[in-house]
Write an enzyme that holds these catalytic residues in place. Structure first.
Site, PDB file in Angstrom:
ATOM      1  N   GLU A   1       0.556  -3.431  10.707  1.00  0.00           N
ATOM      2  CA  GLU A   1       1.079  -2.916   8.810  1.00  0.00           C
ATOM      3  C   GLU A   1       1.651  -2.115   8.129  1.00  0.00           C
ATOM      4  O   GLU A   1       2.259  -2.434   7.468  1.00  0.00           O
ATOM      5  CB  GLU A   1      -0.593  -2.315   8.210  1.00  0.00           C
ATOM      6  N   GLU A   2       2.380  -1.723   9.276  1.00  0.00           N
ATOM      7  CA  GLU A   2       3.073  -0.246   8.697  1.00  0.00           C
ATOM      8  C   GLU A   2       4.570  -1.123   9.398  1.00  0.00           C
ATOM      9  O   GLU A   2       6.085  -0.382   8.471  1.00  0.00           O
ATOM     10  CB  GLU A   2       3.332   1.072   9.438  1.00  0.00           C
TER      11      GLU A   2
ATOM     12  N   GLU B   1      -6.700  -5.900  11.274  1.00  0.00           N
ATOM     13  CA  GLU B   1      -8.003  -5.264  10.525  1.00  0.00           C
ATOM     14  C   GLU B   1      -9.382  -6.586  11.014  1.00  0.00           C
ATOM     15  O   GLU B   1      -9.990  -6.148  11.713  1.00  0.00           O
ATOM     16  CB  GLU B   1      -8.523  -5.338   8.961  1.00  0.00           C
TER      17      GLU B   1
ATOM     18  N   ASP C   1       1.264  -1.336  -0.442  1.00  0.00           N
ATOM     19  CA  ASP C   1      -0.236  -0.061   0.020  1.00  0.00           C
ATOM     20  C   ASP C   1       0.977   1.089   0.053  1.00  0.00           C
ATOM     21  O   ASP C   1       1.833   1.203   0.339  1.00  0.00           O
ATOM     22  CB  ASP C   1      -0.941   0.061   1.001  1.00  0.00           C
TER      23      ASP C   1
ATOM     24  N   LEU D   1      -3.094   2.965  11.255  1.00  0.00           N
ATOM     25  CA  LEU D   1      -3.852   4.621  10.079  1.00  0.00           C
ATOM     26  C   LEU D   1      -5.136   3.282   9.866  1.00  0.00           C
ATOM     27  O   LEU D   1      -4.444   3.115   8.063  1.00  0.00           O
ATOM     28  CB  LEU D   1      -3.205   5.438   9.930  1.00  0.00           C
ATOM     29  N   ASP D   2      -5.738   3.075   9.733  1.00  0.00           N
ATOM     30  CA  ASP D   2      -6.355   2.248   8.935  1.00  0.00           C
ATOM     31  C   ASP D   2      -7.484   3.349   8.052  1.00  0.00           C
ATOM     32  O   ASP D   2      -7.572   4.426   8.318  1.00  0.00           O
ATOM     33  CB  ASP D   2      -7.930   1.634   9.336  1.00  0.00           C
TER      34      ASP D   2
ATOM     35  N   ASP E   1       1.193   7.709   7.771  1.00  0.00           N
ATOM     36  CA  ASP E   1       1.113   6.757   7.838  1.00  0.00           C
ATOM     37  C   ASP E   1       2.211   6.057   8.918  1.00  0.00           C
ATOM     38  O   ASP E   1       2.500   5.311  10.166  1.00  0.00           O
ATOM     39  CB  ASP E   1       1.074   5.553   7.462  1.00  0.00           C
TER      40      ASP E   1
ATOM     41  N   ASP F   1      -3.316  -1.830  13.171  1.00  0.00           N
ATOM     42  CA  ASP F   1      -2.990  -0.871  12.117  1.00  0.00           C
ATOM     43  C   ASP F   1      -3.474   0.134  12.351  1.00  0.00           C
ATOM     44  O   ASP F   1      -4.329   0.875  12.726  1.00  0.00           O
ATOM     45  CB  ASP F   1      -4.421  -1.862  11.313  1.00  0.00           C
TER      46      ASP F   1
HETATM   47  P1  P6P Z   1     -11.004   0.449  -1.992  1.00  0.00           P
HETATM   48  C1  P6P Z   1      -7.605   1.235   3.505  1.00  0.00           C
HETATM   49  O1  P6P Z   1      -6.554   0.755   2.475  1.00  0.00           O
HETATM   50  C2  P6P Z   1      -8.045  -0.321   3.631  1.00  0.00           C
HETATM   51  O2  P6P Z   1      -7.767  -1.644   4.097  1.00  0.00           O
HETATM   52  C3  P6P Z   1      -9.291   0.237   4.045  1.00  0.00           C
HETATM   53  O3  P6P Z   1      -9.538   1.057   5.422  1.00  0.00           O
HETATM   54  C4  P6P Z   1     -11.039  -0.112   3.137  1.00  0.00           C
HETATM   55  O4  P6P Z   1     -11.985  -0.627   3.751  1.00  0.00           O
HETATM   56  C5  P6P Z   1     -10.093  -0.559   1.980  1.00  0.00           C
HETATM   57  O5  P6P Z   1      -8.856  -0.860   2.030  1.00  0.00           O
HETATM   58  C6  P6P Z   1     -10.583   0.180   1.028  1.00  0.00           C
HETATM   59  O6  P6P Z   1      -9.970  -0.496   0.165  1.00  0.00           O
HETATM   60  O7  P6P Z   1     -10.237  -1.611  -2.648  1.00  0.00           O
HETATM   61  O8  P6P Z   1     -12.256  -0.022  -2.173  1.00  0.00           O
HETATM   62  O9  P6P Z   1     -10.069   1.463  -1.794  1.00  0.00           O
END
Ligand code: P6P
Length: 339
Positions: free
Chosen positions: A92-93, A277, A63, A115-116, A69, A113
């Site tokens: 995650e990081e 997550e 990502d 910063l989700d 992040d 995670d």
């Molecule tokens: P997409 C953010 O990167 C994440 O992990 C979640 O917070 C979010 O629901 C999802 O990915 C969004 O993914 O493929 O819809 O952009």
């Protein structure tokens, strides 16, 4: 604010006294609250402090890594490093599990995670933190990656922080699910959502429909079913999707419905990560009376084989998750809603 307001720390002390919740866990949740206050402030002011934008390279799971992040991960590491209670952090990081402390007190593992939904940071849209705590099987040796490769059912506490219109910390220590809203004027998380119950069914579904062509025929049939505004066998659903898992699941937890991130051709296990997550969110939603599944397996039953392992996710009201599983199995609606 009433002086009767229940702060996070007062709630943690009550949980310790009433349910003998380990004092170490209370300290860890206090530190999570501290980290959340720091992140809430930094996220809200990032645009003024030049902290938006990319950090320059992708994180370990590919990502795009934002400056926030990196900052968020540092805040979390700092918040737990000198407690002496956390043996290791899976983030995650971080490419690998970060060893934090050894010794008899280092009884806990943190999966997080920091910063989700960080793709939302530059537009002021909701983001979150997702966390889960495990107790180590032994403290007779320093921690290693194997310590973090756990089954979600072993979580002793899990939760999330939503940085949105307000900053809300929601967690469960295995009993009730309780939500706390940050009052910046006093710098305290105050109990605002006691004993959250996920409605048994809902009228909202949350998914990134731009992947429709990537999904299996069964999931496409489900989406057609949910999107049918003139169906005779169910009330119309509304679709909501923010691009931040925490924000979307928080809405489903409070109002009922279904969030799903299915497999695609490009990602046969979906995009979302199991350890930091899906499993923590599944723990919270199940404690609130909801369900969380891959479509064929309960999320909390899956033992992680690697810290960045992905899994499909269908999470929310018991009725809608059961409906999702039925479509995955049969590709057709059930004769009646069962939960
Ligand atoms: P997409 C953010 O990167 C994440 O992990 C979640 O917070 C979010 O629901 C999802 O990915 C969004 O993914 O493929 O819809 O952009």
């Amino acid at each position: 604010m009433s002086i009767q307001a229940t702060t996070l720390n007062r709630h943690l002390w009550q949980q310790h006294k009433l349910f003998n919740q380990p004092i170490g866990l209370s300290i860890l949740m206090t530190q999570m609250g501290f980290a959340a206050k720091i992140l809430s402030r930094e996220i809200s002011l990032a645009a003024l402090a030049g902290k938006l934008g990319l950090a320059g390279e992708n994180n370990t799971t590919g990502d795009a890594q934002k400056k926030l992040d990196v900052f968020s991960n540092d805040v979390v590491i700092d918040a737990f490093s000198d407690t002496g209670l956390v043996a290791a952090i899976a983030s995650e990081e971080l490419d690998q599990v970060q060893l934090i402390a050894c010794g008899g007190d280092a009884q806990y593992i943190l999966c997080i995670d920091p910063l989700d939904g960080s793709s939302n940071t530059d537009t002021g849209s909701p983001v979150g933190t997702i966390f889960g705590f495990y107790r180590r099987h032994t403290t007779s040796y320093c921690s290693d990656e194997e310590d973090a490769l756990r089954q979600g059912a072993d979580l002793i506490a899990a939760g999330y922080v939503l940085y949105g219109a307000s900053t809300v910390l929601v967690y469960s220590g295995g009993g009730t699910v309780d939500g706390f809203t940050l009052d910046p004027s006093v710098g305290e998380f105050l109990l605002s959502h006691p004993n959250i119950q996920c409605p048994r069914d809902g009228k909202i579904y949350s998914a990134n429909l731009s992947y429709y062509q990537e999904w299996s025929p069964q999931i496409q049939t489900l989406v057609d079913y949910l999107g049918d505004q003139h169906a005779t066998d169910h009330d119309p659903y509304s679709m909501r999707y923010s691009g931040a898992l925490v924000a979307d699941v928080h809405r489903i937890l409070l109002e009922g419905g279904l969030y799903f991130y299915p497999p695609t051709r490009k990602r046969p296990n979906g995009k979302l990560r199991l350890l930091y997550e899906n499993a923590p969110l599944a723990f919270v939603v199940e404690q609130a009376g909801g369900r969380a599944s891959t479509g064929t397996q309960r999320i909390l039953d899956i033992k992680a084989n690697s810290i960045h392992q992905r899994s499909p996710l269908a999470i929310g009201s018991a009725s809608e998750v059961t409906l999702y599983e039925h479509f995955v199995r049969e590709g057709t609606p059930m004769q009646r809603k069962i939960a």
